[in-house]
Every structure is written in structure tokens, then in C-alpha cells.
Design a protein around this motif. Structure first.
Motif, short mmCIF file in Angstrom:
data_model
loop_
_atom_site.label_atom_id
_atom_site.label_comp_id
_atom_site.label_asym_id
_atom_site.label_seq_id
_atom_site.Cartn_x
_atom_site.Cartn_y
_atom_site.Cartn_z
N TYR A 151 -1.28 -7.12 -2.21
CA TYR A 151 -2.47 -6.62 -2.89
C TYR A 151 -3.72 -7.41 -2.51
O TYR A 151 -4.76 -6.85 -2.18
CB TYR A 151 -2.27 -6.64 -4.40
N ARG A 152 -3.58 -8.74 -2.52
CA ARG A 152 -4.73 -9.58 -2.19
C ARG A 152 -5.19 -9.35 -0.75
O ARG A 152 -6.38 -9.30 -0.45
CB ARG A 152 -4.39 -11.05 -2.40
N ARG A 153 -4.22 -9.18 0.14
CA ARG A 153 -4.55 -8.94 1.53
C ARG A 153 -5.26 -7.58 1.69
O ARG A 153 -6.21 -7.43 2.46
CB ARG A 153 -3.29 -8.99 2.38
N LEU A 154 -4.80 -6.60 0.94
CA LEU A 154 -5.41 -5.27 1.02
C LEU A 154 -6.86 -5.29 0.58
O LEU A 154 -7.75 -4.81 1.30
CB LEU A 154 -4.62 -4.29 0.14
N VAL A 155 -7.11 -5.85 -0.59
CA VAL A 155 -8.47 -5.74 -1.13
C VAL A 155 -9.45 -6.70 -0.46
O VAL A 155 -10.66 -6.42 -0.38
CB VAL A 155 -8.48 -5.93 -2.67
N THR A 156 -8.96 -7.83 0.06
CA THR A 156 -9.88 -8.77 0.70
C THR A 156 -10.06 -8.50 2.19
O THR A 156 -11.19 -8.41 2.69
CB THR A 156 -9.39 -10.22 0.50
N ASP A 157 -8.94 -8.32 2.93
CA ASP A 157 -9.03 -8.17 4.38
C ASP A 157 -9.34 -6.76 4.83
O ASP A 157 -9.96 -6.56 5.88
CB ASP A 157 -7.72 -8.61 5.05
N ASP B 286 1.74 -9.27 -5.28
CA ASP B 286 0.43 -9.91 -5.31
C ASP B 286 -0.08 -10.26 -3.92
O ASP B 286 -1.27 -10.09 -3.61
CB ASP B 286 0.49 -11.20 -6.16
N ARG B 287 0.82 -10.77 -3.08
CA ARG B 287 0.41 -11.18 -1.73
C ARG B 287 -0.17 -10.01 -0.95
O ARG B 287 -1.24 -10.12 -0.33
CB ARG B 287 1.62 -11.78 -1.02
#
Length: 418
Positions: free
Chosen positions: A271-277, A268-269
Motif C-alpha cells: 500500500y505504501r509503495r502504491l500511494v507514494t511511488d 502495508d508494504r
């Protein structure tokens, strides 16, 4: 071998650096891949490895067709560095005497013949260990030396197929696929090397050697890893998943506008970094369809399509720079040529050229093991067939010229040597 790839000379080894296995004598009866890979590692770190080959053609890999230089194949050169080679026709009694004399002086014997071959020649562990109780004797086979399958010949792709390992490779809508390189052979060679080193440590404590066995089938089963363990725990047969384990949409190959790359955002960590940053799509976190790992897996095809469309809008180097900045695990999808010419290979001195007695030089791929105190020896190219026969008989065994001549006359070194 065609146009030679430009390679640097190998950096010099520190002259006063010790070796990890100095003084260890290894008698190598192996051929093809798993056994030679094992003994090459021992030779890389200072063991004296004497490779015994049938004078009628020698190791099968000498004739493999990938590429060759001065009559030596890429397969043979890649697996037989740092060995001295002698030719013995073990059907000749005098040649078997030479083999027994070498084994009597050895610390380690490694063999990967079919089940009954070494016994037929009186060179099996039971026959030779009484004269050398400190001997470590390693047998490598497809299905082990005992039990109902010991007689079966086997090769890397067969054990990949039979163990279930091959069923995990490929895409869900396609057939099982064997690995390109012989991964079970290579892993078996590594395991054999580990077994020998473990037995050497045990010998220091117990004062005696032992027989160790490594089987390709056992290695292939072990290499199913947590997929095999998951089957044992759940009873569910794991399938193929291509480049995306468990169907994770943020793991696998994607295409930028000018080339492919691989990303591995498995939690999750990341994935969130990929799609947001990186992708600038925070909606791919807030959308209930993609908010959790479970939901992303359930809607993986939709999410993969969205991610692919975003990646296709910009060039590869721009995406790589963004992912590097966000600390996203990503890598170029390279060919062998690209991988071998990449900074990761060149700047780490992974490739070089080393002298060869007839070709001038041959390419060299460094062992992946790095030891600060006891680095690898200066590499010596794989031996020509029978290149060191006289040298070993004179220097290692102390035979005089009369005895060597008599063995030659008896055909112990092959008809061509008579």
C-alpha cells in the motif's frame, strides 16, 4: 464452429522422453465435467484411458451448446483429450461382460454415476475388486456414496449454493453469484486425480488397491478456505465483498482514463509503495484516516474514491508501466479473447491446434501441469462416440471377430452398431 481462431500447431514432444504414467490402464465410466477432467489429466501423462459411453448419445457434454465442430461440443473436446472411446449399452449382459473384462485388466476405474448404478450392473467396487485386488476404484458424486444424502443427484451450482461457497461470491448489495466456469466440478476432478495418485503410491507399499471417493459438496466446503475457517473460529458469517476482500480499498478493479485493471495491494508494504511511488500521494500514508490497515478499512469508501480519481487522470499503459517499475501486483482486466491472445498465453505455448479425425483439427488448451522429465504425451483429440470399440476389444481384450460380431448382434454397442 464459425470462424476458427488462428492457432499454431502444437510443438513436437521429444521422442525419447518417458511418460509419468506409462503402462497404467484406466477404465473411465465418467461423463460431464468432474470425472472427465480427472481422467484427462491421467491420459495427458501417459495412462491408457478407455472411455466407456452409452451408445445412445454418449457423454451428455457431446450435446452442450457453447460451440461445436464436426458435431462435437467445446465442452466434450475440452475434457476428453487423450482417451480411446468405446460404446457399451450396459443394460445388455454381453456389454457388462466386456466392462468386467476391462476392469479385470485395469489399474484404475473412475465412475460418477448415481449411487446405485454401478452396483445394479455388478460393476461396483465390492463386486469387481475380488478379481482384481490391486484395483484403484474412484467414485465421484455430489454427496458421497454413503449416508443419508448418497441418493441425491447434484451438480456444480447446487453444491456451490448449498455449501456456502456461492454466498461468498458477488457484491455486498447483490445476490450470491455462481462462478462462470464450473469451478467445483474442476476442483473435484483435480482432487479425484490426486486421490488416485495417492492410492497408486499406497499400492506400491501395501500391495493392494482401494476404493476412494470424492464428493462435490465436500470440495465446495473445502474451497471456502480461510473464510470458512474464520467462521468456525469467530462465529461470524462471512459475506460477499466483490473484487475487494475484507473491503480493502487497495485491492480490486480501477479504471484508468482508457480502460480497467486490477490491483492487489493487500498489505502495508505494498500500500505504501502504491500511494507514494505510483500515485505520488504520500499524504495517503501520513493522514491518520489512512495510516493503518484498520483505519483504511474504516474509511475505505473515502480512500477508494481518492485512489479512483487519481487513476482516472492517466492512461492504462502509463499506470501499468509505473506499477511494474514499483513492483506492484497489477494486471489487465481482460476478456477471454484478450486473455487467450495475450503474451502470457502465447509465449508460454498454452494454446495450439491438434488433429481431429473428422474436423481436420480442433483447438487445444494445454494442461497446467509441467513436468521436465516426464512431459505430457502428444495430445490426441477427444474420441468420436464409439470410435475405438473394435480396436479395444481386439487389442486390449483379445476378442476374436466372431465374439465381436456376436456382441454387436446382441446390441452391446447400441442399436446403431447392430
Amino acid at each position: 464452429m464459425g470462424a476458427k481462431v488462428s492457432l499454431p500447431d502444437r510443438p513436437s514432444r521429444a521422442k525419447d522422453a518417458p511418460t509419468a504414467l506409462d503402462g497404467l490402464l484406466v477404465i473411465d465410466f465418467t461423463r460431464v465435467v468432474a470425472g472427465p477432467a480427472c481422467t484427462q489429466t491421467l491420459g495427458d501423462f501417459g495412462a491408457e484411458v478407455i472411455k466407456i459411453e452409452n451408445p445412445d448419445g454418449g457423454d451428455d457434454t457431446r450435446a452442450y451448446e457453447h460451440a461445436e465442430v464436426a458435431g462435437e461440443s467445446a465442452a466434450f473436446i475440452s475434457l476428453n483429450r487423450n482417451k480411446r472411446g468405446i460404446a457399451l449399452d450396459l443394460t445388455i449382459p454381453g456389454a457388462r461382460d466386456v466392462a468386467r473384462d476391462l476392469i479385470a485388466k485395469a489399474d484404475v476405474v473412475v465412475e460418477n454415476f448415481s449411487a446405485t448404478v454401478m452396483g445394479k450392473f455388478g460393476l461396483d467396487y465390492a463386486s469387481v475388486s475380488p478379481a482384481n485386488p490391486r484395483l484403484i476404484y474412484c467414485s465421484i458424486s455430489a454427496y458421497g456414496r454413503k449416508g443419508p444424502f448418497a441418493w441425491r443427484p447434484g451438480f456444480d451450482p447446487i453444491t456451490q449454493a448449498e455449501s456456502g461457497f456461492m454466498s461468498l461470491n458477488g457484491f455486498p448489495d447483490g445476490p450470491p453469484v455462481r462462478t462462470g466456469p464450473p469451478i467445483v466440478d474442476m476442483a473435484t476432478g483435480m482432487s479425484a486425480c490426486n486421490a488416485i495418485l495417492l492410492a497408486l503410491l499406497a499400492r506400491e507399499r501395501l500391495g493392494r488397491g482401494q476404493h476412494v471417493e470424492i464428493a462435490l459438496y465436500d470440495t465446495a466446503m473445502a474451497m471456502t478456505g480461510f473464510y470458512g475457517m474464520a467462521y468456525l473460529m469467530s462465529g461470524n458469517n462471512p459475506g460477499r465483498f466483490g473484487n475487494s476482500p475484507n473491503g480493502s480499498p487497495s485491492v480490486g478493479v480501477y479504471e484508468a482514463s482508457d480502460g480497467p485493471f486490477y490491483i492487489a495491494c493487500a498489505n502495508d508494504r505494498l500500500y505504501r509503495r502504491l500511494v507514494t511511488d505510483v500515485l505520488k500521494r504520500p499524504d495517503l500514508v501520513t493522514d491518520p484516516q489512512f495510516a493503518t490497515r484498520k483505519e483504511r478499512s474504516a474509511n475505505k469508501e473515502k480512500l477508494r474514491t481518492i485512489i479512483a480519481e487519481v487513476f482516472a487522470t492517466d492512461q492504462l499503459e502509463n499506470w501499468m508501466a509505473k506499477m511494474k517499475k514499483a513492483n506492484i501486483p497489477a494486471g489487465y482486466l481482460r476478456s477471454v479473447e484478450q486473455g487467450f491472445n495475450a503474451p502470457e498465453a502465447r509465449d508460454r505455448d498454452r494454446l495450439s491446434r491438434i488433429p481431429h479425425p473428422t474436423a481436420g483439427w480442433v483447438p487445444n488448451i494445454e494442461t497446467p501441469i509441467t513436468m521436465e522429465l516426464t512431459p505430457t504425451v502428444t495430445p490426441v483429440a477427444a474420441p468420436l462416440l464409439g470410435q475405438h470399440t473394435n480396436e479395444v476389444l481386439r487389442g486390449t481384450l483379445g476378442y476374436d471377430e466372431y465374439r465381436i460380431a456376436a456382441l454387436r448382434q446382441a446390441g452391446a454397442f447400441g442399436k446403431a452398431a447392430e
